[in-house]
Design an enzyme around this catalytic site. Structure first.
Site, PDB file in Angstrom:
ATOM      1  N   TYR A 141      66.765  48.790  95.277  1.00 58.16           N
ATOM      2  CA  TYR A 141      66.240  49.460  94.090  1.00 58.16           C
ATOM      3  C   TYR A 141      65.423  50.668  94.533  1.00 58.16           C
ATOM      4  O   TYR A 141      64.611  50.571  95.450  1.00 58.16           O
ATOM      5  CB  TYR A 141      65.356  48.500  93.292  1.00 58.16           C
ATOM      6  CG  TYR A 141      64.744  49.105  92.046  1.00 58.16           C
ATOM      7  CD1 TYR A 141      65.528  49.425  90.942  1.00 58.16           C
ATOM      8  CD2 TYR A 141      63.365  49.341  91.959  1.00 58.16           C
ATOM      9  CE1 TYR A 141      64.961  49.968  89.792  1.00 58.16           C
ATOM     10  CE2 TYR A 141      62.794  49.880  90.810  1.00 58.16           C
ATOM     11  CZ  TYR A 141      63.592  50.187  89.729  1.00 58.16           C
ATOM     12  OH  TYR A 141      63.028  50.726  88.596  1.00 58.16           O
ATOM     13  N   ASP A 236      63.338  54.269 101.954  1.00 57.07           N
ATOM     14  CA  ASP A 236      62.520  54.081 100.765  1.00 57.07           C
ATOM     15  C   ASP A 236      61.504  52.995 101.090  1.00 57.07           C
ATOM     16  O   ASP A 236      61.800  51.802 101.020  1.00 57.07           O
ATOM     17  CB  ASP A 236      63.389  53.702  99.568  1.00 57.07           C
ATOM     18  CG  ASP A 236      62.563  53.507  98.302  1.00 57.07           C
ATOM     19  OD1 ASP A 236      61.316  53.640  98.377  1.00 57.07           O
ATOM     20  OD2 ASP A 236      63.160  53.220  97.246  1.00 57.07           O
ATOM     21  N   LYS A 264      53.393  52.307  95.491  1.00 58.72           N
ATOM     22  CA  LYS A 264      52.698  51.015  95.484  1.00 58.72           C
ATOM     23  C   LYS A 264      51.372  51.048  96.277  1.00 58.72           C
ATOM     24  O   LYS A 264      50.404  51.579  95.771  1.00 58.72           O
ATOM     25  CB  LYS A 264      53.659  49.912  95.934  1.00 58.72           C
ATOM     26  CG  LYS A 264      54.863  49.844  94.958  1.00 58.72           C
ATOM     27  CD  LYS A 264      55.717  48.619  94.993  1.00 58.72           C
ATOM     28  CE  LYS A 264      56.616  48.623  93.761  1.00 58.72           C
ATOM     29  NZ  LYS A 264      58.034  48.801  94.014  1.00 58.72           N
TER      30      LYS A 264
HETATM   31  C1  LIG Z   1      58.978  49.776  93.155  1.00 57.10           C
HETATM   32  C2  LIG Z   1      59.990  50.524  93.904  1.00 57.10           C
HETATM   33  C3  LIG Z   1      60.439  51.783  93.486  1.00 57.10           C
HETATM   34  C4  LIG Z   1      60.059  52.385  92.170  1.00 57.10           C
HETATM   35  O1  LIG Z   1      58.707  52.686  92.084  1.00 57.10           O
HETATM   36  P1  LIG Z   1      58.068  52.912  90.634  1.00 57.10           P
HETATM   37  O2  LIG Z   1      56.666  53.322  90.935  1.00 57.10           O
HETATM   38  O3  LIG Z   1      58.191  51.620  89.922  1.00 57.10           O
HETATM   39  O4  LIG Z   1      58.837  53.995  89.959  1.00 57.10           O
HETATM   40  C5  LIG Z   1      61.299  52.483  94.307  1.00 57.10           C
HETATM   41  N1  LIG Z   1      61.716  51.962  95.473  1.00 57.10           N
HETATM   42  C6  LIG Z   1      61.309  50.753  95.904  1.00 57.10           C
HETATM   43  C7  LIG Z   1      61.792  50.252  97.218  1.00 57.10           C
HETATM   44  C8  LIG Z   1      60.450  49.990  95.129  1.00 57.10           C
HETATM   45  O5  LIG Z   1      60.093  48.761  95.548  1.00 57.10           O
END
Ligand SMILES: *Cc1c(COP(=O)(O)O)cnc(C)c1O
Length: 425
Positions: A141, A236, A264
């Site tokens: 994701y 990511d 995060k």
């Molecule tokens: C949470 C997450 C996102 C998205 O971040 P948001 O702040 O919710 O838009 C993208 N990549 C990874 C790996 C994530 O865990």
């Protein structure tokens, strides 16, 4: 539940009663918890119930809720103003700190969410390479940007298809899909689309199909393929950054991507994220270069203050080894609790990220993750919740251990798990 409960009121004004889907408990059923406040390792529901929090706002709260160092810094910033729309000293300080800790990254841009960070990173990769296509992995994701809401199309090696309504086929055709941990599929995509692939984007530890670690050689293989083909490798690390080591997954696994996205933890619980890269890539970002990207609230002083204060505290406390030990204790304890009552589970863990899969076979990719028994997971989740332990309400999310999960809390969690596993049998 009264007609006028917050949940019933929420259902009338918010789609599905929530502002982000997983909060609706769709994966486990039942009525979602409304949270009134949090403190240290605990969440408190609006009816006063106390829960041990293993969600940590989906990752950011690695040091628990409301560390005094962070709240004090925020109080001080509050007296200076909420947003200036101009540069600040603290955003420079935050950028310097991040770049000093994340290997190989030379410049970064602050944004407001992980979604923005990944959207911007692929735009930079496309701008820098002059190519259109990206490769992403099934089950990874990267936020809700159109380019990522894509599933494999029919037939191997064809382009992707939208996995959400509202995403156009035009966008989908530029996203190619491979299975996580299947390097041979990436090689096949490169063979079929030589000189068309701008970037490969990957969660270096998958956390959004439950926790799925990279196989030995997988990340190294991606590095080699991208180097050979002149494509940008993007880690990511919105979830793994500052969590799986003091320099994220790139440091933990010793594999150096060309770009890293962060979110995060970097915001300390405020809406803040970042994309970073080598100078040669980041020089393309406006106003320096021709890849446009901007934000009214980007680098917002309150968000930067929270992120900076938590990161400083994080490096002062240096909790990573302790988090690893807590992880080992939970993993071995959960495994034993399940064995003791004759319940078969798979436990995947990297550092302070883990998932209990209700599955007979090892979980190594999306297919094996999807084989897990979500009904048994739902029973387990609700049993734990009743015992005061708040795990993520989905089989396909990662459970987060934090520095405030004391030995006593871990013991209490293991005792609850044994009862819950018994019920799931
Ligand atoms: C949470 C997450 C996102 C998205 O971040 P948001 O702040 O919710 O838009 C993208 N990549 C990874 C790996 C994530 O865990």
């Amino acid at each position: 539940m009264s007609e006028n409960s917050w949940w019933n009121r929420a259902l009338k004004v918010l789609p599905g009663g929530v502002d982000s889907p997983v909060r609706a408990f769709g994966g486990v059923g039942g009525q979602p918890v409304f949270v009134k406040r949090a403190d240290g390792p605990y969440l408190f529901a609006d009816d006063g119930t106390q829960y041990v929090d293993f969600i940590g706002s989906w990752g950011p709260m690695i040091l628990g809720h409301n560390p005094p160092e962070v709240t004090e810094a925020l109080h001080e910033q509050l007296s200076r103003g909420l947003s200036f729309g101009m540069g600040t000293d603290i955003e420079v300080e935050l950028a310097e700190l991040i770049l000093s800790k994340i290997p190989g990254m030379e410049k970064l841009r602050l944004v407001n969410s992980g979604t923005e960070a990944t959207m911007s990173a692929i735009r930079v990769a496309r701008g820098a390479t002059g190519r259109n296509k990206i490769i992403k992995f099934r089950g990874c994701y990267h936020g809700h940007g159109d380019s990522f809401l894509i599933q494999a199309g029919s037939g191997a090696l064809t382009h992707g298809a939208p996995s959400s309504l509202g995403v156009t086929p035009g966008v989908a055709q530029d996203t190619l899909i491979a299975d996580y941990n299947h390097l041979e599929q990436v090689e096949a995509l490169f063979a079929a689309h030589a000189n068309e692939i701008a970037a490969v984007i990957v969660e270096p530890v998958a956390g959004n199909m439950g926790c799925v670690p990279p196989k030995a050689g997988f990340l190294e293989g991606l590095r080699d393929i991208c180097t050979k083909n002149g494509s940008v490798l993007i880690f990511d690390e919105v979830m793994t950054g500052f969590r799986v080591s003091d320099g994220g997954a790139a440091k933990r696994f010793g594999v150096h991507p060309d770009m890293i996205t962060l979110g995060k933890i970097v915001g300390g619980g405020m809406p803040l994220a970042a994309y970073s890269g080598k100078e040669s890539l980041m020089q393309n970002v406006s106003p320096l270069g021709k890849v446009y990207q901007a934000g009214t609230l980007s680098g917002n002083p309150m968000a930067v203050t929270a992120g900076l204060a938590q990161l400083k505290l994080l490096y002062k406390l240096n909790p990573w080894e302790d988090l690893e030990q807590k992880g080992v204790k939970l993993e071995t304890g959960l495994r034993k609790a399940a064995e003791d009552v004759g319940t078969t589970v798979q436990i995947n863990r990297v550092g302070s990220m883990f998932t209990v899969f209700f599955s007979k076979a090892p979980v190594i990719d999306t297919e094996t993750a999807l084989a897990a028994d979500t009904k048994r997971f739902a029973t387990f989740f609700h049993e734990m919740l009743n015992l005061g332990i708040f795990f993520p309400p989905s089989q396909f999310e990662t459970t987060f251990i934090g520095a405030r999960h004391s030995d006593e809390i871990l013991d209490k969690t293991l005792a609850a798990a044994k009862i819950a596993f018994e019920k799931v049998k």
